[in-house]
Scaffold this active site. Structure first.
Site, PDB file in Angstrom:
ATOM      1  N   GLU A   9      11.298   4.294   3.862  1.00 27.65           N
ATOM      2  CA  GLU A   9      12.418   3.107   3.428  1.00 27.65           C
ATOM      3  C   GLU A   9      13.708   3.496   2.288  1.00 27.65           C
ATOM      4  OE1 GLU A   9       9.487   4.049   1.442  1.00 27.65           O
ATOM      5  OE2 GLU A   9       8.153   3.389   0.527  1.00 27.65           O
ATOM      6  N   ASP A  81       5.892   3.986   1.044  1.00 26.11           N
ATOM      7  CA  ASP A  81       5.642   5.054   0.183  1.00 26.11           C
ATOM      8  C   ASP A  81       4.164   3.887   0.566  1.00 26.11           C
ATOM      9  OD1 ASP A  81       7.091   5.666  -1.341  1.00 26.11           O
ATOM     10  OD2 ASP A  81       8.160   4.174  -1.977  1.00 26.11           O
ATOM     11  N   ASP A  83       1.611   2.303  -1.717  1.00 27.88           N
ATOM     12  CA  ASP A  83       0.876   1.504  -2.357  1.00 27.88           C
ATOM     13  C   ASP A  83       1.413  -0.043  -1.244  1.00 27.88           C
ATOM     14  OD1 ASP A  83       3.422   0.900  -1.960  1.00 27.88           O
ATOM     15  OD2 ASP A  83       4.635   0.219  -4.645  1.00 27.88           O
ATOM     16  N   GLU A  85       3.381  -2.766  -1.195  1.00 28.61           N
ATOM     17  CA  GLU A  85       4.740  -2.851  -0.991  1.00 28.61           C
ATOM     18  C   GLU A  85       4.958  -1.667   0.302  1.00 28.61           C
ATOM     19  OE1 GLU A  85       7.810  -5.512  -1.696  1.00 28.61           O
ATOM     20  OE2 GLU A  85       5.718  -5.658  -2.804  1.00 28.61           O
ATOM     21  N   TYR A 282       4.456   9.938  -6.638  1.00 29.72           N
ATOM     22  CA  TYR A 282       5.120   8.397  -7.158  1.00 29.72           C
ATOM     23  C   TYR A 282       4.426   8.310  -8.307  1.00 29.72           C
ATOM     24  CZ  TYR A 282       5.242   4.154  -4.420  1.00 29.72           C
ATOM     25  OH  TYR A 282       5.753   2.767  -4.866  1.00 29.72           O
ATOM     26  N   ARG A 284       4.587   4.790  -9.399  1.00 34.18           N
ATOM     27  CA  ARG A 284       4.335   3.703  -9.227  1.00 34.18           C
ATOM     28  C   ARG A 284       2.591   3.588  -9.505  1.00 34.18           C
ATOM     29  NH1 ARG A 284       8.868   2.022  -6.085  1.00 34.18           N
ATOM     30  NH2 ARG A 284      10.510   1.066  -7.838  1.00 34.18           N
ATOM     31  N   HIS A 327      -3.058   7.231  -5.421  1.00 34.30           N
ATOM     32  CA  HIS A 327      -3.926   7.201  -6.187  1.00 34.30           C
ATOM     33  C   HIS A 327      -4.172   8.581  -7.661  1.00 34.30           C
ATOM     34  CE1 HIS A 327      -5.571   5.895  -2.449  1.00 34.30           C
ATOM     35  NE2 HIS A 327      -4.399   6.692  -1.740  1.00 34.30           N
TER      36      HIS A 327
END
Length: 761
Positions: A9, A81, A83, A85, A282, A284, A327
């Site tokens: 991204e 990523d 997640d 999103e 990560y 988030r 995770h």
């Protein structure tokens, strides 16, 4: 030409990954979401089972073209990523590139390190459509709420307003807390403290319970005058202080605010950069779990640097059983590096993460707690002296900030004590604290509203849209009484203290209160805490493949849309909380307070009478809509007021506008903040205008009539009153000719046009 194309991204993430992959891999960035619902129109076909229409924004068309070109003949690896999103971004890219989601290689990694990237490449998976559907459900649901609810607010309250499923609930929390504080009635009580002399050392003690009323406190101190004091009991007991779990997104935001003073938005921006540089995992996540690799690395580092007794392996259980955003907890990718980051702010946040992670794998701190109960011969109450010392630092060696040691002098049971002094100080009960950004995140998380990725944008949105202001509170003066017993004498005194002072608190605007009241009446479900939390649970159910996403949307919409239709019956007067204060004795016209275009406003005249010219006035400073009286309102219609004339004979008018009181001379306006527009004199007005003219002269470098060269906060610039143009740094502004200044203006971009709004208040 590389045989493999890896799409991420962000350019920063691409740059870091490129260090770990060879020449067979080309790394490209999608620069975030590559397509979305259209900016104009709802973009969702409700009649076709909530089918969304996605489009590529104009600024992403070049990116799409470059990705298509790079993907031709290459094996595509989607590495957004991990997640929901990120999964949705991967799916949108696959759709645009014509890739089969069931066959396209999808790789995820919790940290941007060579081992993590290599492991991901070795075990690719396909796009998880369950996660994509959960993200689509959230996106479409939020669009339905925003698209149908916001126009209701435009019609009933004010043009340009917005509403959101999580945003409106967050605003409601802040509004309700403010009203709770406003309605709170502080109750007075007295805190009793005493100090004893023990072999030259002081032994401080307190009465465990506060006393009600001045007379009760004074009587207690009077009873101490002839009393004898002795140690009745000494209790010593060991205690433990355990470390906190590794950071989740919300706990990182809270601790960064408490320890570093960072805003939620700032914390997430810094964490994003640390992650993209490969320094942390990560950011988030709502998981507190650490990988076995991280736990072993922590144990090895702690044992080597501090000793084996400081090590304690722990695995924290994640509170949210549906934790899906990642995770693992937020941790450094390399625990042997205590400091990393490109600048001072990044370094501070990284060190906080490093300390928290390491401390979570360290032994508890051992403390020794001491309680001394002191008998009073003339009273049944007991005084209590408490002390605490840290006998073993444990995790505090790395993650300190705890209480300081409080060591008590040595005494024995039955020992007589000599009273040195005592006092009874008046205290007042306090309401619940106003929310800070961090405490609002904590509350939203506790209620199950939103997810880690939503907190920062939600809090930013409610501030940017004028619902909430972040402010420092000066507090207010309060008179308190104090009774002291010293050298056998009782003295009384009164002093003034400042209470309620605070920093960076979230305060609701009038707009927030008006909108919240309207939504609570007509859209109670939408701003209901349980309802919003249940929506998050629905998304989790969809992500687990237990529910079809369109079915969940249908259930919501069948409840929501009838509320939109019902709200059409609300009058604008009701929505703006219009209230008649009385009648103006001079004009016999009604005086009304209501919420207008720029906030609370006073109105003289009847809105229903189309032939009547309405007059408007602001509320007196510091007076709220719900509190204002007719007597307070009437003087506000004395404005605008003619103050006098300038030395040149021009009329000076004073009034109050959207940004406060001002003077008007011809078409020129001058702020007079700090002055009373009702009483400012001609002499004072002339002086203010003179000072303003002096500042304007100092600001002007050259005046060519319409075109001027001015000094600004960011350097000199050219202006014609409608358009501004920067002057290049290598150009001497004082030597610019009129023609050169005009040329700079001609080349400068035009200001964006804004739609003209109605002139109604």
């Amino acid at each position: 030409m590389p045989k493999n194309l890896v799409i991420v991204e962000s350019p920063a993430k691409a740059k870091t990954i490129a260090r770990f992959l060879g020449s067979d891999y080309e790394i490209k960035s999608s620069f975030g979401h590559i397509r979305d619902l259209p900016k104009k129109g709802i973009g969702v076909d409700i009649d076709k089972n909530f089918e969304p229409t996605y489009e590529v924004s104009p600024d992403k068309k070049k990116v799409v073209s470059e990705l298509k070109k790079a993907a031709h003949g290459a094996t595509v690896w989607l590495a957004s990523d991990e997640d929901r999103e990120g999964e949705a971004i991967a799916w949108h890219i696959a759709e645009l590139l014509g890739l089969d989601p069931a066959k396209t290689k999808r790789i995820v990694f919790h940290e941007i390190t060579k081992p993590a990237i290599t492991a991901a490449i070795e075990k690719p998976r396909t796009i998880d459509m369950k996660l994509v559907d959960a993200q689509q459900a959230r996106r479409v649901l939020d669009r339905l709420v925003g698209y149908e609810l916001s126009p209701v607010l435009w019609k009933k309250v004010r043009t340009g307003l917005s509403a959101g499923r999580v945003q409106s609930v967050a605003v409601r929390l802040i509004v309700e807390r403010e009203r709770e504080i406003r309605d709170f009635k502080p109750e007075s009580s007295y805190k009793i403290s005493a100090t004893f002399n023990v072999d030259g050392q002081e032994l401080p003690a307190e009465l465990p319970d506060k006393l009600d009323g001045y007379d009760t406190a004074k009587k207690f101190l009077e009873d101490l005058l002839g009393a004898k004091f002795s140690v009745e009991r000494i209790e010593q007991k060991p205690g433990l202080r355990n470390p906190g779990a590794p950071f989740t997104t919300s706990t990182l935001q809270q601790e960064a605010a408490r320890r570093l003073g960072y805003s939620v938005r700032q914390t997430m921006s810094l964490a994003q950069r640390l992650y993209e540089a490969g320094h942390i995992t990560y950011m988030r996540t709502d998981s507190t779990i650490l990988s076995g690799l991280a736990i072993n690395a922590a144990k090895e580092y702690i044992t080597r640097e501090y000793g084996e007794k400081y090590s304690k392996v722990r695995q924290f259980k994640t509170k949210n059983q549906s934790a899906q955003e990642a995770h693992e907890a937020i941790r450094p990718t390399d625990l042997t590096k205590p400091s990393r980051g490109a600048d001072a702010q990044q370094k501070k946040l990284y060190e906080l993460i490093w300390r928290r992670t390491l401390s979570s794998q360290m032994a508890a701190a051992n403390v020794q707690k001491t309680e001394i109960t002191i008998n009073i011969s003339t009273r049944k109450e007991k005084l209590l002296a408490t002390g605490e010392i840290v006998s073993f630092e444990g995790f505090l060696k790395v993650y300190g900030g705890g209480k300081e040691d409080k060591l008590l002098p040595a005494v024995t049971e039955g020992q007589s004590l000599a009273l040195k002094s005592a006092s009874g100080v008046e205290t007042f009960s306090r309401p619940a604290a106003r929310y800070s950004e961090a405490s609002l995140v904590k509350k939203l998380e506790a209620l199950g509203i939103g997810r880690p990725s939503t907190y920062a944008p939600t809090i930013s949105a409610i501030q940017d849209r004028g619902y909430i202001e972040k402010a420092d509170l000066e507090g207010e003066d309060r008179t308190i009484q104090e009774i002291t017993l010293n050298s056998g004498k009782i003295e009384e005194k009164t002093e003034t203290v400042k209470v309620g002072a605070d920093r960076s608190k979230l305060l609701p605007t009038h707009l927030a209160e008006v909108v919240t009241d309207f939504l609570m009446k007509y859209f109670g479900n939408i701003v209901d805490y349980d309802f919003t939390a249940r929506a998050e649970e629905e998304f989790d159910t969809i992500a687990e493949g237990k529910r079809q996403w369109q079915e969940a949307l249908k259930d919501f919409y069948t409840q929501f849309h009838p509320l939109v239709e019902k709200s059409e019956g609300a009058s604008r007067a009701e929505a703006s909380q219009a209230r008649k204060l009385g009648t103006d004795p001079k004009t016999k016209l009604p005086v009304v307070v209501r919420f207008g275009r720029y906030g609370p406003v006073l109105q003289l005249g009847d809105s229903e009478d189309e032939d009547q010219k309405l007059r408007f006035a602001p509320l007196p400073n510091g007076v709220r809509m719900e509190d204002i009286t007719l007597e307070q309102a009437l003087p506000m219609f004395q404005l605008p007021r003619e103050v006098g004339k300038t030395e040149q004979g021009e009329v000076i008018i004073t009034d109050i506008g959207r940004f406060g009181p001002y003077l008007k001379v011809g078409s020129k306006f001058t702020s007079i903040k700090g002055h009373d527009p009702f009483s400012v004199t001609e002499k004072e007005a002339r002086q203010i205008l003179s000072e303003q003219e002096k500042k304007a002269r100092e600001r002007t470098i050259a005046d060519f009539g319409v075109i001027k060269i001015l000094r600004g906060p960011y350097g000199p610039y050219v202006s014609d009153g409608k358009k501004n143009a920067r002057i290049p740094k290598d150009t001497d502004a004082e030597k610019l000719s009129e023609a050169e200044a005009k040329n700079l203006l001609d080349k400068a971009p035009d200001k964006p046009r804004f739609r003209r709004r109605s002139k109604k208040a």
